[in-house]
Design a protein around this motif. Structure first.
Motif, PDB file in Angstrom:
ATOM      1  N   ASP A  99       0.858  -1.180   0.000  1.00  0.00           N
ATOM      2  CA  ASP A  99       0.000   0.000   0.000  1.00  0.00           C
ATOM      3  C   ASP A  99       0.898   1.235   0.000  1.00  0.00           C
ATOM      4  OD1 ASP A  99      -2.906   1.042   0.569  1.00  0.00           O
ATOM      5  OD2 ASP A  99      -1.627   2.155   1.955  1.00  0.00           O
ATOM      6  N   CYS A 101       0.687   4.964   0.602  1.00  0.00           N
ATOM      7  CA  CYS A 101      -0.132   6.073   1.106  1.00  0.00           C
ATOM      8  C   CYS A 101       0.528   6.579   2.372  1.00  0.00           C
ATOM      9  CB  CYS A 101      -1.547   5.601   1.413  1.00  0.00           C
ATOM     10  SG  CYS A 101      -2.645   6.985   1.797  1.00  0.00           S
ATOM     11  N   CYS A 103      -0.980   8.070   5.019  1.00  0.00           N
ATOM     12  CA  CYS A 103      -1.804   8.272   6.220  1.00  0.00           C
ATOM     13  C   CYS A 103      -1.388   7.426   7.417  1.00  0.00           C
ATOM     14  CB  CYS A 103      -3.285   8.082   5.919  1.00  0.00           C
ATOM     15  SG  CYS A 103      -3.718   6.416   5.407  1.00  0.00           S
ATOM     16  N   SER A 146      -3.018   4.279  -2.716  1.00  0.00           N
ATOM     17  CA  SER A 146      -4.393   4.339  -2.213  1.00  0.00           C
ATOM     18  C   SER A 146      -4.770   5.737  -1.763  1.00  0.00           C
ATOM     19  CB  SER A 146      -4.567   3.368  -1.040  1.00  0.00           C
ATOM     20  OG  SER A 146      -3.807   3.775   0.063  1.00  0.00           O
ATOM     21  N   LYS A 176     -11.927   5.002  -5.287  1.00  0.00           N
ATOM     22  CA  LYS A 176     -11.925   4.834  -3.839  1.00  0.00           C
ATOM     23  C   LYS A 176     -12.862   5.869  -3.232  1.00  0.00           C
ATOM     24  CE  LYS A 176      -9.060   4.800   0.256  1.00  0.00           C
ATOM     25  NZ  LYS A 176      -7.702   4.817   0.801  1.00  0.00           N
ATOM     26  N   TYR A 182     -14.481   2.196   6.237  1.00  0.00           N
ATOM     27  CA  TYR A 182     -13.053   2.124   6.575  1.00  0.00           C
ATOM     28  C   TYR A 182     -12.818   2.266   8.079  1.00  0.00           C
ATOM     29  CZ  TYR A 182     -12.679   3.469   1.609  1.00  0.00           C
ATOM     30  OH  TYR A 182     -12.820   3.561   0.254  1.00  0.00           O
ATOM     31  N   PHE A 185     -10.430  -0.111   9.931  1.00  0.00           N
ATOM     32  CA  PHE A 185      -9.049   0.000   9.424  1.00  0.00           C
ATOM     33  C   PHE A 185      -8.308   1.135  10.116  1.00  0.00           C
ATOM     34  CE2 PHE A 185      -5.865   1.978   6.731  1.00  0.00           C
ATOM     35  CZ  PHE A 185      -5.183   0.920   6.159  1.00  0.00           C
ATOM     36  N   ARG A 186      -9.002   2.228  10.325  1.00  0.00           N
ATOM     37  CA  ARG A 186      -8.323   3.392  10.922  1.00  0.00           C
ATOM     38  C   ARG A 186      -7.914   3.094  12.357  1.00  0.00           C
ATOM     39  NH1 ARG A 186     -11.823   8.014   7.675  1.00  0.00           N
ATOM     40  NH2 ARG A 186     -11.120   7.257   5.642  1.00  0.00           N
ATOM     41  N   ARG A 198     -11.659  12.835   4.612  1.00  0.00           N
ATOM     42  CA  ARG A 198     -10.932  12.606   3.365  1.00  0.00           C
ATOM     43  C   ARG A 198     -11.769  12.937   2.123  1.00  0.00           C
ATOM     44  NH1 ARG A 198      -6.918  10.098   6.017  1.00  0.00           N
ATOM     45  NH2 ARG A 198      -7.127   8.006   6.880  1.00  0.00           N
ATOM     46  N   GLN A 202     -11.027  11.629  -1.588  1.00  0.00           N
ATOM     47  CA  GLN A 202     -11.744  10.393  -1.907  1.00  0.00           C
ATOM     48  C   GLN A 202     -13.092  10.742  -2.544  1.00  0.00           C
ATOM     49  OE1 GLN A 202     -11.799   8.023   1.707  1.00  0.00           O
ATOM     50  NE2 GLN A 202      -9.583   7.687   1.622  1.00  0.00           N
ATOM     51  N   LYS A 229     -13.219   0.341  -4.359  1.00  0.00           N
ATOM     52  CA  LYS A 229     -13.158   0.189  -2.914  1.00  0.00           C
ATOM     53  C   LYS A 229     -14.109   1.150  -2.247  1.00  0.00           C
ATOM     54  CE  LYS A 229      -9.927   0.934   0.757  1.00  0.00           C
ATOM     55  NZ  LYS A 229      -8.661   1.506   1.107  1.00  0.00           N
ATOM     56  N   VAL A 254     -13.561  -4.251   2.288  1.00  0.00           N
ATOM     57  CA  VAL A 254     -12.808  -3.513   3.321  1.00  0.00           C
ATOM     58  C   VAL A 254     -13.127  -3.912   4.762  1.00  0.00           C
ATOM     59  CG1 VAL A 254     -12.508  -1.523   1.790  1.00  0.00           C
ATOM     60  CG2 VAL A 254     -14.443  -1.585   3.397  1.00  0.00           C
ATOM     61  N   SER A 255     -12.406  -3.257   5.665  1.00  0.00           N
ATOM     62  CA  SER A 255     -12.471  -3.613   7.085  1.00  0.00           C
ATOM     63  C   SER A 255     -13.897  -3.622   7.646  1.00  0.00           C
ATOM     64  CB  SER A 255     -11.597  -2.656   7.890  1.00  0.00           C
ATOM     65  OG  SER A 255     -11.986  -1.307   7.678  1.00  0.00           O
ATOM     66  N   TYR A 294     -10.009  -9.551   4.187  1.00  0.00           N
ATOM     67  CA  TYR A 294      -9.476 -10.036   5.464  1.00  0.00           C
ATOM     68  C   TYR A 294      -9.963 -11.448   5.747  1.00  0.00           C
ATOM     69  CZ  TYR A 294      -8.471  -5.103   5.748  1.00  0.00           C
ATOM     70  OH  TYR A 294      -8.010  -3.842   5.450  1.00  0.00           O
TER      71      TYR A 294
END
Ligand code: PBG
Length: 307
Positions: A99, A101, A103, A146, A176, A182, A185-186, A198, A202, A229, A254-255, A294
């Motif tokens: 990845d 990015c 962030c 990303s 995205k 998300y 994930f954060r 974002r 995004q 995504k 995603v998460s 995942y």
């Protein structure tokens, strides 16, 4: 015999969260069953994933310290760079995607350079290119930007080529969306923005034509593969892209999509195995060639178990 869509472990990519150190696991509360792991444990995980028929992993780094520019992102001995080298040494056939990015590396949690609470597109490109080249130097097969900055794919392609990495592919997170999915994930990457959101870089979940524009631009700039995504709430976008472009298409389950199924499964509100396989089948039916999930490891073991 008449089934139109078959999911196999070969379609799946497993994301891994890498932190520094040795033999250290830190479970991620918001994502039951997923942990931050060290490079040595990632190697062990890759041996098992490869045995299950999963061809690729996607690496995210959680550095020990963060700063305003995210300089840990292009550190030769950064968490991701070390993990890439270790995996490619022990499991060379495993495709390693990284990845790209900022962030996870910036103290403010945004995906780019920040000035007066604004994310600046162009100054960010230089930093992303340094990051991508350092991943390629470590041995990454594919880099996956990303960040959603404009012009990044062409910029990275040029910088990778100039540095001699003509064979390193680019998987562009092209469409995205600025998504609530998300959230977990954060927590995993400790990358929630400290101010604002974002939405300036995004995409608006309401926009479908814009996704086509983003994909077209990324392919013109040199993307080898593109991505949608999240996946589940965007199956129509996956289908539209599949019908209009012929590059390989990835979808990121995603998460939040993962944790929803996990939470409902744990409470016995849903059958986790059936739900997961149905979700993955739907994403593939919509047109995805590659599914980043995942659930990859569990799904692969469900799919390969006989009887
Ligand atoms: C980094 C990045 C994010 C995800 C992948 N890369 C988070 C974000 O944009 O906030 C999310 C993945 C997931 O939710 O599983 N920009």
């Amino acid at each position: 015999m008449v089934r139109e869509t078959v999911v196999s472990p070969a379609d799946l990519v497993m994301p891994l969260f890498i932190h520094a150190g040795k033999d250290r696991t830190a479970p991620i509360k918001a994502m039951p069953g997923i942990s931050r792991i060290t490079a040595d444990l990632a190697v062990r995980e890759c041996v098992e994933l490869y045995r299950l028929g999963i061809p690729a992993v996607l690496l995210f780094g959680i550095p020990d310290s963060k700063d305003a520019k995210g300089s840990g992102a292009w550190d030769k001995n950064g968490v991701v760079q070390n993990a890439v080298r270790a995996i490619k040494k022990e499991v060379p056939a495993m495709v390693v995607i990284t990845d790209v990015c900022l962030c996870e590396y910036t103290s403010h949690g945004h995906c780019g350079v920040v000035h007066k609470e604004k994310v600046l597109n162009d100054p960010t490109l230089d930093l992303l290119a340094r990051m991508a080249v350092s991943h390629a130097q470590a041995g990454a097969d594919i880099v996956a930007p990303s960040d959603m900055m404009d012009g990044r794919v062409g910029f990275l392609r040029k910088k990778l080529d100039t540095a001699g990495f003509i064979d390193t592919s680019i998987l562009a997170y092209s469409a995205k969306y600025a998504s609530a999915f998300y959230g977990p994930f954060r927590d995993a990457a400790d990358s929630a923005p400290s101010f604002g959101d974002r939405a300036s870089y995004q995409m608006d979940p309401a926009n479908a034509r814009e996704a086509m524009r983003e994909v077209r631009l990324d392919i013109e700039e040199g993307a080898d593969m593109v991505m949608v995504k999240p996946a589940l709430a965007y199956l129509d976008i996956i289908r539209r892209i599949r019908d209009s472009f012929d590059v390989p298409l990835a979808a990121y389950n995603v998460s939040g999509e993962y944790s929803m199924v996990k939470a409902a499964g744990a409470q016995k509100l849903l059958d986790e195995k059936r739900t997961t396989l149905e979700v993955l089948t739907a994403i593939k039916r919509a047109g995805a060639d590659i599914i980043i999930t995942y659930h990859a490891r569990e799904a692969a073991s469900w799919l390969t178990r006989k009887g």
